[in-house]
Design an enzyme around this catalytic site. Structure first.
Site: not given
Ligand code: NAD
Length: 716
Positions: A296, A325, A344, A402-403, A430, A451, A454, A463, A501, A661
């Site tokens: 650490d 996130m 958003d 969104v992913e 992710s 990265h 959650n 990361e 991951n 972590y």
């Molecule tokens: P989520 O679906 O909860 O949120 C995504 C948000 O993005 C929504 O509110 C949506 O309205 C918004 N959005 C979509 N298009 C948009 C745009 N053009 N401009 C602005 N906002 C827009 O998703 P999440 O779980 O928060 O995941 C978000 C990212 O984080 C993804 O890439 C995911 O892979 C990554 N991630 C998620 C986790 C997890 O555990 N949920 C962990 C690490 C990384």
């Protein structure tokens, strides 16, 4: 001058009153071997000094003494236990020598007085603390117990119950709390500290304070009758068993040592402590926990370095996407003092994101960690918006939409035209390759992955993923921003799954194969939680991650590593996914979820899940705990080793800390590579070879085999 060395100065400051000042050359005072030897030399002179009437210990630094020099521990603890007992005794003898000075002693405390620093203060007859003092015995956090007489002295000063609370939790106290508990005798303002210490020692010399009586109590058995002792020690043991559990032996041994020492004098009590300390120093838990502390420090050091290198300070951030996130990242940034724009395309998402931040801040206010004004300030520093215009002028953008590679690509391209030319752009993806996303940008040198895990406010890891074109300056600024957000950043290179991951999915693959071979997933969870020490077993973790997310990640990993992580048709993860059992998010996965009386999610076994798995798995078979652990952990350790060999992660320390972590890898095992060292690399290779027929994830690399043959380790 009575004595002077590189860490201590002793001199007269008034008639017969000397000042013993800790003034190490570095930024803080600590007990390394040299300082201990200097203390002995100084005390031997003071014992013979006939002019001496009283002594004050103090520090020339902002802080008293931070503790022992932990960097010396691991090499020293290689000695056999029988040699460690005299080694620790020669150190604790010095503390006895301090306590046995023929004159009254007072210690002036400020800043940290932790571990050995606290123990030194306990040798004095009186302790005066200024209001900045933080005092405590955190040794259990290193898998140890106090070794300089702390387990003998503290119970005799504050009583057994309070002392056991201090020692078994390792929590430090502020000055006022320490005063209430009787650990210090007075608390004063910082500018009054030396005057107060001087007046106290003068009162003792003049006989106005009975220092001899106070000291005698520390040299005698504890004042507890048999009933009190039984009550006290059985309550403490019950508490320790419930909180620390079997994987952390230090707190229990500390209680047992205090109990056995209760009817002994100081010499007897310290001798028991010496033996207990040596025993704990030889445990795997101590090695792992000390290693964690050092790792650490390494990560913190790198972040500090990055802060110096970063030409760009991050004073304003933007998060794109106000989902799970994005909302978490905005909250974290704002609550650590970096204002943030949260953008958003959906007004409802913005409201939810703000609502979540307000809920988290409300909890801090409830726990008195923040006041209402502080909360209002943080809330005001998050600007929800539907417009790109508001994002102009930020220093950094964290994309968390969104992913979906197409959507992310378009969002990144658009934002690059909005922000200034030197703003940094990052993605919280992710799974999507950072190099692929970078192709959407005019200037990929200002782009990297960031990265988070959650829930963002709880998980320490970030990361930071370096793409092939990412500049060093970008990395430095993002590392510094993550550290400013209170996170532990680890820089990794781009590859499918990045580091965490990539290592997690072979573990899930090992789990899936076990279930297909007839293992009961609930038993696997139980073994991995209770015996191995994970906070959640693999089935439960998959339910929390979401089977839809896991299914998607499995595809990404299979595309990235087509032979090693090839997709298995109808494995438990895809079976759950196709049956729309997504885990906690829709109430059914491996387990079925309901709410308990307090509204918290509660998991139960579910006949439909069992039937689904029975349809794809071999006949039920009982696997031993050892086999369950081997078949899930070998793939994880192998993949962590591959990441280190391929330079995805820079060091064993970062590889271990990433999983601790980011995933909650059991800290007492120190991380996957420390664990391999602990079981012995040759034993690990032999274990992996037993399962090599199950697939490539079980097969060790040539380098691992060579390291094992040559007796090498990850932590030399
Ligand atoms: P989520 O679906 O909860 O949120 C995504 C948000 O993005 C929504 O509110 C949506 O309205 C918004 N959005 C979509 N298009 C948009 C745009 N053009 N401009 C602005 N906002 C827009 O998703 P999440 O779980 O928060 O995941 C978000 C990212 O984080 C993804 O890439 C995911 O892979 C990554 N991630 C998620 C986790 C997890 O555990 N949920 C962990 C690490 C990384």
């Amino acid at each position: 001058m009575i004595y002077q060395s590189s860490s201590i100065t002793v001199q007269y400051i008034a008639d017969g009153i000397a000042e013993f000042t800790f003034n190490a050359a570095g930024s803080v005072n600590k007990f390394d071997q040299q300082t201990l030897a200097d203390c002995r030399a100084a005390l031997e002179i003071l014992h013979k000094d006939e002019k001496l009437k009283g002594l004050i210990y103090n520090s020339s630094k902002e802080t008293f003494i931070v503790g022992a020099d932990i960097t010396e521990f691991l090499a020293t603890f290689q000695k056999p236990e029988a040699d460690l007992i005299p080694w620790i005794k020669q150190a604790s003898d010095i503390f006895d020598l301090a306590e046995d000075l023929p004159v009254p002693t007072v210690v002036a405390l400020k800043g940290f007085a932790l571990g050995g620093g606290c123990e030194w203060s306990l040798t004095a007859d009186y302790r005066v603390a200024d209001t900045s003092t933080k005092i405590g015995l955190p040794e259990v956090k290193l898998g140890l117990m106090p070794g300089f007489g702390g387990t003998a002295r503290l119970p005799r000063i504050v009583g057994a119950d309070t002392a056991m609370e201090w020692i078994t939790t390792g929590k430090e106290r502020g000055a006022e709390q320490a005063l209430k508990e009787g650990a210090v005798d007075a608390v004063v303002a910082p500018d009054k500290l030396m005057a107060a210490a001087l007046s106290m020692v003068q009162d003792a010399i003049a006989g106005k304070l009975d220092w001899r009586k106070k000291r005698a109590a520390k040299l005698s058995p504890l004042k507890l009758n048999k009933t009190e002792a039984t009550m006290s020690f059985s309550t403490a043991k019950g508490m320790v068993f419930a909180t620390a559990g079997k994987h952390y032996p230090a707190p229990m041994l500390a209680v047992e040592t205090i109990e056995k020492a209760a009817r002994l004098d100081r010499a007897g009590a310290v001798a028991l402590e010496n033996a207990g300390f040596a025993k704990l120093a030889k445990t795997d838990a101590a090695t792992a926990q000390i290693g964690l502390f050092l790792n650490d420090q390494l990560i913190k050091g790198k972040a500090k370095q990055a802060g110096k290198l970063a030409k760009k300070a991050i004073n304003k951030a933007a998060v794109l996407g106000a989902g799970i996130m994005g909302g978490g990242i905005a909250y974290q940034s704002a609550s650590k003092g970096v204002p943030v724009v949260m953008k958003d395309i959906n007004d409802k998402a913005l409201q939810l994101g703000m609502g979540e931040a307000i809920k988290l801040l409300g909890k801090l206010v409830e726990r008195k960690r923040l006041d209402a004004a502080g909360m209002a300030k943080v809330v005001a520093s998050i600007t929800p918006t539907l417009s790109n215009d508001t994002v102009k002028g930020v220093d950094i953008v964290v994309e968390a939409v969104v992913e979906n590679p197409k959507i992310k690509g378009a969002v990144l391209k658009e934002i690059e035209s909005v922000v200034g030319p030197d703003a940094i752009i990052t993605s919280n993806t992710s799974t999507i390759s950072i190099n692929t996303l970078a192709a959407n940008l005019e200037n990929p040198s200002r782009f990297c992955g960031m990265h988070f895990f959650n829930p963002v406010h709880q998980m320490p890891l970030v990361e930071i993923i370096r793409g092939k074109d990412t500049s060093d300056e970008t990395i430095a600024a993002v590392v510094a921003y993550a550290a400013k957000m209170g996170k532990s950043p680890i820089v990794v290179n781009d590859c499918p799954g990045f580091y965490v991951n990539r290592v997690l999915f072979p573990y899930f693959a090992g789990f899936s194969k076990l279930v297909l071979d007839g293992a009961d997933f609930a038993k696997v969870d139980k073994v991995m939680e209770k015996q191995f020490g994970w906070p959640m077993g693999p089935a439960y973790l998959l339910d929390v991650v979401g089977l839809d997310t896991a299914h998607h990640c499995t595809d990404v990993m299979a595309a990235g590593f087509p032979t090693r992580m090839a997709k298995v048709d109808n494995d438990p993860v895809s079976a759950m996914y196709h049956a729309q059992r997504f885990g906690q998010k829709n109430g059914v996965g491996f387990y079925a979820y309901s709410k308990d009386a307090k509204g918290k999610p509660k998991k139960d076994l579910d006949a439909a899940s069992a039937a689904l798995l029975a349809g794809i798995a071999a006949l039920a078979k009982d696997f031993s705990a050892d086999e369950i652990i081997a078949r899930t952990m070998v793939p994880m350790i192998n993949e962590a080793i591959r990441c280190l060999e391929e330079g995805i992660v820079a060091s064993a320390a970062e590889a271990d800390m990433g999983l601790i972590y980011g995933l909650g890898f059991p800290p007492f095992r120190g991380g996957p590579l420390r664990y391999a060292d602990t079981i012995g690399l040759a034993n690990f290779v032999a274990l992996a070879d037993q399962y090599a027929h199950l697939g490539e994830i079980y097969q060790v690399t040539d380098k691992t085999r060579a390291m094992a043959a040559n007796g090498q380790v990850f932590y030399p």
